[in-house]
Design an enzyme around this catalytic site. Structure first.
Site, mmCIF file in Angstrom:
data_model
loop_
_atom_site.group_PDB
_atom_site.id
_atom_site.type_symbol
_atom_site.label_atom_id
_atom_site.label_comp_id
_atom_site.label_asym_id
_atom_site.label_seq_id
_atom_site.Cartn_x
_atom_site.Cartn_y
_atom_site.Cartn_z
ATOM 1 N NE ARG A 243 -6.478 0.242 7.459
ATOM 2 C CZ ARG A 243 -6.329 1.305 8.257
ATOM 3 N NH1 ARG A 243 -6.815 2.478 7.897
ATOM 4 N NH2 ARG A 243 -5.683 1.213 9.397
ATOM 5 C CD GLU A 272 -3.201 3.884 2.314
ATOM 6 O OE1 GLU A 272 -2.600 3.944 3.396
ATOM 7 O OE2 GLU A 272 -4.413 4.069 2.206
ATOM 8 C CG HIS A 290 -3.808 6.400 5.678
ATOM 9 N ND1 HIS A 290 -3.772 5.053 5.460
ATOM 10 C CD2 HIS A 290 -4.497 6.551 6.840
ATOM 11 C CE1 HIS A 290 -4.386 4.422 6.438
ATOM 12 N NE2 HIS A 290 -4.834 5.316 7.298
#
Ligand code: NAD
Ligand code: MLT
Length: 537
Positions: A243, A272, A290
């Site tokens: 993360r 993000e 991602h």
């Protein structure tokens, strides 16, 4: 209401708000009782406008499922997170409202572990920069020297599902594995062939390469800052496929500039989906948007798994991957089913037999019952107890919270051991009064009520039951039988239990239909009947 009764069952509405695989969408659409809307990447304003009409919402990592959304989502019963991390979902907010949150924790872990290794190799060997230079017509090797992984020390922070898969795969490169994870037993480190670091500093000092695989929590945000980079070996290499923000981005960029960190492989950034991290564009960094779970295999598995979970929740079935329910293996669910039905039935009995508000519930699980996932059974008892008396929805998710909010103290005791009876005993405490009930589950997974306030029975809970207290004297059974016969109420079973010394008895009847209030009043007025109540289970 159900279709058998000739009425049309209202379809449950599902909104798929982020991209999941076609297979997942098809699976949802194949369910006759679901009305599925697919609106990948729906705008926030539009989502807030329409969510009130949906029973289920399927998202990935972008949609913020928070108070603002819950306030608009009055019908929402389940949030399906197609993926692993649930940091975009306010779990407490869901729990408070009885909304089940499900995810697919296993489905994409292999892809994420493989991408971690890909990022490690790419960043340690300048692969992306080399490719870019070639595209620009530059054949140059001097500045592109990398390092071997062979015999390097890999420091893994978080040895859960993905951390473990990375550890296993790195053995193939003959790396030395060390890990920091204070929440898992020593045996897991041994099994995975990695050395345990007692502290994060321990790991920082020894690692040539660091990879992080923790969830994003208050404790792990900014877990590695300038202070931590200063403790590392000069030239350490780092990877983050978990993360954004576990490594502080500004401090990491600074550590790269100072040459403390030699290379970075990142799949995740703080903001993000905006590509605005200070690490993007640095020559020592490889950053992907991602992509950890972006494989055909993972997306098929995730899509199918989330569809199945959402379908199960909407059909009232138990699910193994509910984030806000105790974790239960799918294999244990079958055994648990009978106990959950028993728990709910015992809970439902209380307010149908008395109106005294309870402030305490003591539960004792004995024998085989004590071997079960008792936290779930306790929740089913509370659900049964509170559903008839609360306006808000009470289910397995928020039952404990609902009891706490109402000031009910719940205690759980367990009596295990050879030869113990398989039994659940309840004591509902209301001030200085209390009511007891007990039950067991037979080997065919059938719940049985075995005791009510000291009277012993063996009754299988039924939708319509009559519980009557009467004097222990001849003629009582006959009176009720005659009365019900005249009123066309079919008695399915009837059991009588008595306390000889008190001259009192209790009858429990299961009947095939609802007994109306007028008939019940006649029963209550029969000679020797102290009380009679209709119970719906
Ligand atoms: P997991 O829950 O199986 O493992 C997490 C581990 O971290 C646990 O063993 C836990 O004990 C440990 N941990 C928690 N707090 C810690 C702390 N303060 N210090 C050290 N260890 C700590 O999770 P997982 O399935 O392995 O997923 C790991 C991460 O990867 C998550 O953040 C998840 O969201 C992310 N993920 C990313 C992708 C991607 O596409 N990039 C895909 C899947 C998962
Ligand atoms: C996950 O948590 O599952 C990953 O980050 C992948 C995704 O969000 O799709």
């Amino acid at each position: 209401m159900n279709q058998q009764e000739g009425t049309i069952m209202e379809k449950k509405r599902v909104l798929v708000a982020e991209r999941i695989s076609d297979k997942g969408v098809e699976k949802l659409k194949a369910e006759a009782n679901l009305d599925v809307t697919v609106q990948f990447d729906i705008k926030r304003d539009e989502l807030l406008k329409v969510i009130g009409g949906y029973d289920a919402l399927v998202v990935r990592s972008v949609t913020k499922v928070n108070e603002e959304l819950y306030d608009a989502a009055k019908k929402l019963k389940v949030v399906g997170r197609a993926g692993n991390g649930v940091d975009n979902i306010d779990i407490d907010g869901a729990t408070k409202r009885g909304i089940i949150v499900v995810n697919t924790p296993e489905a994409n872990v292999i892809s994420a572990a493989e991408h971690t290794i890909g990022l490690m190799l790419a960043s340690c060997r300048n692969t992306v920069r080399a490719n870019k230079m070639l595209e620009e017509g530059i054949w140059e090797r001097k500045d592109l020297k990398g390092i071997e992984l062979y015999h390097k020390t890999l420091g893994i922070i978080g040895l859960g599902r993905i951390g473990a898969l990375v550890a296993k795969r790195m053995h193939a490169f003959d790396m030395r594995g060390i890990a920091y994870d204070p929440y898992i037993p020593d045996s897991r480190f041994q099994r995975l062939g990695v050395e345990k670091c007692e502290t994060l500093d321990d790991l920082l000092k020894q690692s040539d390469i660091i990879t992080i695989h923790t969830p994003k929590t208050e404790e792990t945000i900014n877990m590695l800052t300038a202070k931590e980079w200063a403790k590392c070996k000069k030239g350490v290499r780092v990877v983050n496929c978990a993360r954004g923000g576990l490594y502080n981005e500004q401090d990491l960029a600074e550590a790269v500039k100072q040459g403390i960190v030699a290379s970075v492989g990142l799949d995740v950034v703080v903001d993000e989906p905006k590509p605005i991290s200070p690490l993007i564009g640095m020559p020592q960094c490889v950053v992907t948007p991602h992509l950890g779970a972006s494989t055909f295999e993972a997306q098929d598995k995730v899509g199918l798994a989330i569809a199945e979970e959402v379908i199960n929740v909407l059909n009232g079935k138990m699910v193994p991957n509910a984030v806000n329910l105790p974790a239960i293996a799918a294999t244990e669910l079958e055994d648990l089913r009978g106990y959950l039905r028993l728990g709910e039935a015992l809970g439902k009995l209380y307010y149908q037999l008395t109106k005294d508000p309870i402030d305490r519930l003591d539960i004792i699980y004995e024998g085989a019952a004590a071997q079960q996932e008792t936290q779930m059974i306790t929740r089913s008892i509370l659900q049964g107890l509170l559903t008839p008396v609360l306006r808000e929805r009470v289910n397995m998710v928020n039952a404990e919270l609902a009891a706490e909010t109402r000031g009910i103290t719940v205690t759980e005791g367990k009596v295990k051991g050879e030869g113990r009876m398989n039994r659940i005993q309840l004591r509902f405490g209301a001030g200085d009064k209390s009511v007891t009930a007990a039950g067991m589950v037979s080997p065919d997974n059938q719940p049985h009520i075995t005791e009510l306030n000291g009277y012993h029975f063996d009754v299988i809970p039924a939708p319509y039951m009559i519980v009557a207290r009467n004097d222990d004297k001849p003629g009582m059974i006959g009176q009720i039988g005659t009365l019900f016969g005249a009123g066309h109420v079919n008695i399915a079973t009837m059991q009588v239990s008595r306390k000889k010394e008190e001259g009192a008895a209790m009858m429990v009847l299961t009947v095939d239909s609802l007994v109306d209030k007028a008939t019940l009043d006649i029963v209550r007025n029969l000679d020797g009947i102290v009380d009679a109540r209709m119970v719906r289970l």
